[in-house]
Motif scaffolding. Sequence first.
Motif, short mmCIF file in Angstrom:
data_model
loop_
_atom_site.label_atom_id
_atom_site.label_comp_id
_atom_site.label_asym_id
_atom_site.label_seq_id
_atom_site.Cartn_x
_atom_site.Cartn_y
_atom_site.Cartn_z
N GLN A 220 0.86 -1.18 0.00
CA GLN A 220 0.00 0.00 0.00
C GLN A 220 0.89 1.23 0.00
OE1 GLN A 220 -2.28 1.06 3.50
NE2 GLN A 220 -4.03 1.68 2.24
N ASP B 50 4.40 1.24 1.62
CA ASP B 50 4.50 0.22 2.66
C ASP B 50 4.42 -1.19 2.09
OD1 ASP B 50 4.84 1.84 4.89
OD2 ASP B 50 2.69 2.14 5.15
N ARG C 96 5.72 -4.30 8.96
CA ARG C 96 5.43 -3.15 8.09
C ARG C 96 6.77 -2.51 7.74
NH1 ARG C 96 2.79 2.63 9.86
NH2 ARG C 96 2.59 3.51 7.76
N ASN D 94 -10.17 -0.14 5.56
CA ASN D 94 -10.38 1.30 5.76
C ASN D 94 -9.13 2.14 5.60
OD1 ASN D 94 -13.08 1.11 6.17
ND2 ASN D 94 -13.04 1.46 8.37
N ASN D 95 -8.18 1.71 4.80
CA ASN D 95 -6.94 2.44 4.52
C ASN D 95 -6.02 2.60 5.73
OD1 ASN D 95 -7.47 2.94 1.75
ND2 ASN D 95 -8.85 4.61 2.32
N ASN D 96 -6.54 2.48 6.93
CA ASN D 96 -5.72 2.68 8.13
C ASN D 96 -5.55 1.41 8.93
OD1 ASN D 96 -5.39 5.53 7.81
ND2 ASN D 96 -7.51 5.79 8.48
N GLY D 97 -6.01 0.29 8.39
CA GLY D 97 -5.94 -0.93 9.17
C GLY D 97 -5.76 -2.16 8.33
N GLU E 216 -4.25 -1.92 13.77
CA GLU E 216 -4.18 -0.49 13.44
C GLU E 216 -2.84 -0.27 12.76
OE1 GLU E 216 -3.79 3.50 13.10
OE2 GLU E 216 -2.41 2.43 14.40
N LYS E 217 -2.86 0.23 11.53
CA LYS E 217 -1.65 0.21 10.70
C LYS E 217 -0.57 1.18 11.17
CE LYS E 217 -1.06 1.83 6.53
NZ LYS E 217 -1.08 2.12 5.08
N HIS E 218 -0.93 2.39 11.58
CA HIS E 218 0.09 3.39 11.90
C HIS E 218 0.80 3.07 13.22
CE1 HIS E 218 -0.92 5.74 8.43
NE2 HIS E 218 -2.20 5.79 8.79
N LYS E 219 0.02 2.75 14.25
CA LYS E 219 0.64 2.32 15.50
C LYS E 219 1.17 0.90 15.40
CE LYS E 219 -2.25 5.25 18.42
NZ LYS E 219 -3.25 5.26 19.53
#
Length: 304
Positions: A204, A207, A219, A244-247, A261-264
Motif C-alpha cells: 500500500q 508500505d 510493516r 479502511n486504509n488505516n488498518g 491499526e496500521k500506523h501504530k
Amino acid sequence: MKGFKIVIFFLFSISGFSQDVQTLVDSDFGIRDFIMHNDSITFLKKRNIYLTEPKTGTQHNYFIGGYGLKFYLDDESNTIISGSNELERNVSSVRFYDINKSSVTNTYYNKESRLLDFLVVPEKEFFVASLIENKIIFIDYSKKPMYTKIIEIKLNAFCRKLVYIKDSLYFVTDKGEFFSYNLTTNEQQLIHKDEELVTDFLIQEQDLIYSSLNGVIIRHNLLTRQEQKINLSDDFITHLALYNNNGLICGSWKGNIYKIEKHKFSIQISMPIHSGPVFKIIEQEKGVFLSSSLDTTIKKWQLN
C-alpha cells in the motif's frame, strides 16, 4: 447437494466485535477461494465452482475440471477464469467457463509444471502464473484459443504469492526476496529481503506489509527502510487484507482473525472465527466481512 448447507448462526461476544457470526457456506472440503457478487457467493471446491444465494437458498454447480487453486470473474464477458493443477500429472491449466453457455469454452494447458499462484488481469487479457519450475510466466489470452507467452521470469526458488498493481508485478520467493517487475520497462528490481519464509504480503503506497512463518507481521517502508513488527504467540498469518486504509484484517493458521491499526501497528482485536487456517477475507460492506477456511466454511462477521 450432499455435504453442503447454507446459513447457520452462532453467538460470540468480544470487545469491538459483533456477537452474530453467520456460517454462509458449510461444505465438505476446504474453501481456498471465493467472491461475493450481486448478493451471491461463488466459491471454488476441487473440480467445481459453486454459486450460492444465501437469501434464497438456491445453488448452482459449475464443473470446471482440474484441482482448483484460484479463480476470477470477468464481469464484462460473464466468464469465470480458473487456475488449476491437474490431478495425476505435472500439468496445470487455466479454464475459461462461459456462464451464459454453461460450459468451458477454452483451456490453456501447461504440460511441464504445476501452479503455485495465479492471477488474471482481465482488462489487459493476460494471466500470470508462478510455477514449480521456479519461473513466472505471463500468457496473453486475447486471441484464445491461441495463447502467447509474452514474459518469462526465471527464479532461484519457489514463488507462492503474486500481486499486480498498476503495470507492475510484485512477488516474493521462498528465500524471502521481494521483487518488482515493471511491465512497461521490463525491469526487475529486488525491493526487500528477509531471512524468513513469507506467508503473505501486500503493498500500500510505500508500505510493504508481510507475514512470516515464525509468527511475525512486518510493516516495512520501501523508502525509509524503517520497520514496525508484531510478534504472534504460537500462531502465524495466512492471509492479509486492507481495512479502511488505516488498518489490516488478518487471518491466521489457527483460524483467528486479527484487526491491526496500521500506523501504530498494534493488534486491536483478536477473534477465534474459524477452526482451521484462514484462506481469504473480503469486506462485503463497511465493517462486514466474509472469510473462508480449511475448516470448510465461509463465515460472515462484523466489527463494531
